[in-house]
Motif scaffolding. Structure first.
Motif, PDB file in Angstrom:
ATOM      1  N   THR A 144     154.526  65.475  88.439  1.00  0.00           N
ATOM      2  CA  THR A 144     154.718  66.867  88.037  1.00  0.00           C
ATOM      3  C   THR A 144     155.880  67.520  88.780  1.00  0.00           C
ATOM      4  OG1 THR A 144     152.373  67.072  87.540  1.00  0.00           O
ATOM      5  CG2 THR A 144     153.583  69.120  87.863  1.00  0.00           C
ATOM      6  N   THR A 145     156.062  67.176  90.048  1.00  0.00           N
ATOM      7  CA  THR A 145     157.110  67.817  90.845  1.00  0.00           C
ATOM      8  C   THR A 145     158.464  67.121  90.768  1.00  0.00           C
ATOM      9  OG1 THR A 145     156.475  66.595  92.845  1.00  0.00           O
ATOM     10  CG2 THR A 145     155.440  68.766  92.491  1.00  0.00           C
ATOM     11  N   THR A 146     158.517  65.932  90.170  1.00  0.00           N
ATOM     12  CA  THR A 146     159.794  65.219  90.128  1.00  0.00           C
ATOM     13  C   THR A 146     160.347  65.017  88.720  1.00  0.00           C
ATOM     14  OG1 THR A 146     158.692  63.052  90.111  1.00  0.00           O
ATOM     15  CG2 THR A 146     159.340  63.945  92.263  1.00  0.00           C
ATOM     16  N   THR A 147     159.512  65.151  87.693  1.00  0.00           N
ATOM     17  CA  THR A 147     159.933  64.793  86.335  1.00  0.00           C
ATOM     18  C   THR A 147     160.026  66.028  85.446  1.00  0.00           C
ATOM     19  OG1 THR A 147     158.786  62.686  86.606  1.00  0.00           O
ATOM     20  CG2 THR A 147     159.445  63.291  84.375  1.00  0.00           C
ATOM     21  N   ARG A 148     161.183  66.224  84.840  1.00  0.00           N
ATOM     22  CA  ARG A 148     161.420  67.355  83.933  1.00  0.00           C
ATOM     23  C   ARG A 148     160.722  67.092  82.595  1.00  0.00           C
ATOM     24  NH1 ARG A 148     165.367  70.635  84.646  1.00  0.00           N
ATOM     25  NH2 ARG A 148     166.571  69.119  85.839  1.00  0.00           N
ATOM     26  N   LEU A 149     159.989  68.083  82.118  1.00  0.00           N
ATOM     27  CA  LEU A 149     159.379  68.008  80.792  1.00  0.00           C
ATOM     28  C   LEU A 149     160.101  68.971  79.859  1.00  0.00           C
ATOM     29  CD1 LEU A 149     155.556  67.873  81.605  1.00  0.00           C
ATOM     30  CD2 LEU A 149     157.094  65.984  81.029  1.00  0.00           C
ATOM     31  N   TYR A 150     160.177  68.603  78.596  1.00  0.00           N
ATOM     32  CA  TYR A 150     160.858  69.393  77.579  1.00  0.00           C
ATOM     33  C   TYR A 150     159.828  70.138  76.725  1.00  0.00           C
ATOM     34  CZ  TYR A 150     165.115  67.445  79.293  1.00  0.00           C
ATOM     35  OH  TYR A 150     166.164  67.138  80.129  1.00  0.00           O
ATOM     36  N   PRO A 151     160.274  71.050  75.838  1.00  0.00           N
ATOM     37  CA  PRO A 151     159.322  71.863  75.065  1.00  0.00           C
ATOM     38  C   PRO A 151     158.266  71.056  74.306  1.00  0.00           C
ATOM     39  CG  PRO A 151     161.493  72.824  74.888  1.00  0.00           C
ATOM     40  CD  PRO A 151     161.660  71.506  75.616  1.00  0.00           C
ATOM     41  N   ASP A 152     158.572  69.807  73.955  1.00  0.00           N
ATOM     42  CA  ASP A 152     157.569  68.989  73.261  1.00  0.00           C
ATOM     43  C   ASP A 152     156.543  68.387  74.228  1.00  0.00           C
ATOM     44  OD1 ASP A 152     159.021  66.966  74.512  1.00  0.00           O
ATOM     45  OD2 ASP A 152     159.418  65.846  72.666  1.00  0.00           O
ATOM     46  N   GLY A 153     156.677  68.708  75.526  1.00  0.00           N
ATOM     47  CA  GLY A 153     155.726  68.228  76.520  1.00  0.00           C
ATOM     48  C   GLY A 153     156.015  66.847  77.067  1.00  0.00           C
ATOM     49  N   THR A 154     157.137  66.264  76.666  1.00  0.00           N
ATOM     50  CA  THR A 154     157.498  64.920  77.139  1.00  0.00           C
ATOM     51  C   THR A 154     158.783  64.980  77.969  1.00  0.00           C
ATOM     52  OG1 THR A 154     159.018  64.221  75.375  1.00  0.00           O
ATOM     53  CG2 THR A 154     156.632  64.030  74.929  1.00  0.00           C
ATOM     54  N   PRO A 155     159.059  63.909  78.730  1.00  0.00           N
ATOM     55  CA  PRO A 155     160.325  63.858  79.453  1.00  0.00           C
ATOM     56  C   PRO A 155     161.478  63.315  78.599  1.00  0.00           C
ATOM     57  CG  PRO A 155     158.916  62.048  80.138  1.00  0.00           C
ATOM     58  CD  PRO A 155     158.110  62.885  79.174  1.00  0.00           C
ATOM     59  N   GLY A 156     161.228  63.039  77.322  1.00  0.00           N
ATOM     60  CA  GLY A 156     162.284  62.524  76.444  1.00  0.00           C
ATOM     61  C   GLY A 156     162.718  61.118  76.834  1.00  0.00           C
ATOM     62  N   THR A 157     161.779  60.345  77.375  1.00  0.00           N
ATOM     63  CA  THR A 157     162.103  59.005  77.872  1.00  0.00           C
ATOM     64  C   THR A 157     161.318  57.928  77.136  1.00  0.00           C
ATOM     65  OG1 THR A 157     160.374  59.174  79.554  1.00  0.00           O
ATOM     66  CG2 THR A 157     162.619  59.778  80.221  1.00  0.00           C
ATOM     67  N   LYS A 158     161.804  56.703  77.291  1.00  0.00           N
ATOM     68  CA  LYS A 158     161.080  55.497  76.908  1.00  0.00           C
ATOM     69  C   LYS A 158     161.213  54.526  78.076  1.00  0.00           C
ATOM     70  CE  LYS A 158     159.700  56.660  72.882  1.00  0.00           C
ATOM     71  NZ  LYS A 158     158.380  57.246  72.849  1.00  0.00           N
ATOM     72  N   HIS A 159     160.088  54.193  78.678  1.00  0.00           N
ATOM     73  CA  HIS A 159     160.052  53.182  79.737  1.00  0.00           C
ATOM     74  C   HIS A 159     159.852  51.827  79.062  1.00  0.00           C
ATOM     75  CE1 HIS A 159     159.496  56.636  82.321  1.00  0.00           C
ATOM     76  NE2 HIS A 159     159.493  55.868  83.396  1.00  0.00           N
ATOM     77  N   VAL A 160     160.798  50.931  79.247  1.00  0.00           N
ATOM     78  CA  VAL A 160     160.734  49.601  78.657  1.00  0.00           C
ATOM     79  C   VAL A 160     160.474  48.610  79.780  1.00  0.00           C
ATOM     80  CG1 VAL A 160     161.978  47.875  77.304  1.00  0.00           C
ATOM     81  CG2 VAL A 160     162.376  50.318  76.877  1.00  0.00           C
ATOM     82  N   THR A 161     159.364  47.898  79.688  1.00  0.00           N
ATOM     83  CA  THR A 161     158.979  46.938  80.726  1.00  0.00           C
ATOM     84  C   THR A 161     159.173  45.528  80.181  1.00  0.00           C
ATOM     85  OG1 THR A 161     157.310  48.523  81.449  1.00  0.00           O
ATOM     86  CG2 THR A 161     157.161  46.315  82.354  1.00  0.00           C
ATOM     87  N   THR A 162     159.903  44.699  80.925  1.00  0.00           N
ATOM     88  CA  THR A 162     160.226  43.347  80.472  1.00  0.00           C
ATOM     89  C   THR A 162     160.078  42.351  81.623  1.00  0.00           C
ATOM     90  OG1 THR A 162     162.565  43.628  81.023  1.00  0.00           O
ATOM     91  CG2 THR A 162     161.905  44.207  78.777  1.00  0.00           C
ATOM     92  N   ASN A 163     160.348  41.100  81.313  1.00  0.00           N
ATOM     93  CA  ASN A 163     160.394  40.015  82.292  1.00  0.00           C
ATOM     94  C   ASN A 163     159.122  39.963  83.139  1.00  0.00           C
ATOM     95  OD1 ASN A 163     162.964  40.374  81.241  1.00  0.00           O
ATOM     96  ND2 ASN A 163     163.971  39.636  83.079  1.00  0.00           N
ATOM     97  N   LEU A 164     157.976  40.086  82.480  1.00  0.00           N
ATOM     98  CA  LEU A 164     156.688  40.109  83.169  1.00  0.00           C
ATOM     99  C   LEU A 164     156.341  38.735  83.729  1.00  0.00           C
ATOM    100  CD1 LEU A 164     154.063  41.591  83.921  1.00  0.00           C
ATOM    101  CD2 LEU A 164     153.193  40.971  81.640  1.00  0.00           C
ATOM    102  N   LEU A 165     156.130  38.696  85.029  1.00  0.00           N
ATOM    103  CA  LEU A 165     155.624  37.505  85.719  1.00  0.00           C
ATOM    104  C   LEU A 165     154.226  37.860  86.208  1.00  0.00           C
ATOM    105  CD1 LEU A 165     158.780  36.585  87.812  1.00  0.00           C
ATOM    106  CD2 LEU A 165     157.963  35.463  85.741  1.00  0.00           C
ATOM    107  N   LEU A 166     153.216  37.229  85.625  1.00  0.00           N
ATOM    108  CA  LEU A 166     151.834  37.603  85.850  1.00  0.00           C
ATOM    109  C   LEU A 166     151.055  36.421  86.413  1.00  0.00           C
ATOM    110  CD1 LEU A 166     149.582  39.707  85.390  1.00  0.00           C
ATOM    111  CD2 LEU A 166     149.471  38.909  83.014  1.00  0.00           C
ATOM    112  N   GLU A 167     150.350  36.667  87.497  1.00  0.00           N
ATOM    113  CA  GLU A 167     149.480  35.649  88.087  1.00  0.00           C
ATOM    114  C   GLU A 167     148.088  36.252  88.201  1.00  0.00           C
ATOM    115  OE1 GLU A 167     151.061  34.022  91.703  1.00  0.00           O
ATOM    116  OE2 GLU A 167     153.052  33.780  90.811  1.00  0.00           O
ATOM    117  N   VAL A 168     147.141  35.670  87.462  1.00  0.00           N
ATOM    118  CA  VAL A 168     145.777  36.182  87.427  1.00  0.00           C
ATOM    119  C   VAL A 168     144.829  35.115  87.958  1.00  0.00           C
ATOM    120  CG1 VAL A 168     143.919  37.044  85.954  1.00  0.00           C
ATOM    121  CG2 VAL A 168     146.287  37.662  85.451  1.00  0.00           C
ATOM    122  N   ASP A 169     143.986  35.492  88.909  1.00  0.00           N
ATOM    123  CA  ASP A 169     142.915  34.629  89.402  1.00  0.00           C
ATOM    124  C   ASP A 169     141.610  35.254  88.937  1.00  0.00           C
ATOM    125  OD1 ASP A 169     140.944  33.276  90.824  1.00  0.00           O
ATOM    126  OD2 ASP A 169     142.159  33.107  92.639  1.00  0.00           O
TER     127      ASP A 169
END
Length: 148
Positions: free
Chosen positions: A56-81
């Protein structure tokens, strides 16, 4: 235990969905009591109220209530036990933004180092460390200095 790899991957994707919708309370709930902080080994921030406050204190929100961003997560290396009920993941992230005065462009890129545990058949974050590798024009995104 149910399908750990799918549940863990879904947690990572859900984070991006919540942050991009401007649902900082949802992000805090998703992270629960996990420690969140920079990858430099600095102290981890914990607690839902503190985590919601961070966004809330670091991210700007726009009138639509969003930061106007898309976080794209890739190259997932996953180890599950599954037997131990623990998992680790490393991934890349890129933040794209398009808002008035800023055409669509990548504004940040870095890596997540995550830890998870399974309690009562439900996987949860226990730690999320972020490492910022590339910084573009964050003037339309950040309300304060970029945490590194």
């Amino acid at each position: 235990m149910s399908d750990g790899p799918t549940q863990v991957a879904n947690l990572i994707a859900r984070y991006a969905e919540l942050i991009d919708s401007g649902d900082f309370d949802g992000v805090a709930e998703l992270l629960g009591d996990a420690g969140v902080g920079a990858g430099d080994g600095s102290t981890l921030l914990t607690g839902r109220k503190a985590l919601a406050g961070l966004f809330t204190t670091t991210t700007r929100l726009y009138p639509d209530g969003t930061p106007g961003t898309k976080h794209v997560t890739t190259n997932l290396l996953l180890e599950v036990d599954e037997e131990a009920g623990s998992a680790t993941a490393r991934s890349y992230w890129t933040v794209l933004q398009a808002v008035p005065g800023l055409p669509l462009q990548p504004i940040l890129a870095g890596r997540y180092h995550d830890r998870f545990e399974c309690r009562e058949e439900v996987w949860r974050f226990t730690e999320r460390r972020y490492l910022v590798d590339l910084v573009g024009d964050v003037s339309h995104h950040m309300l304060s200095n970029l945490p590194t």
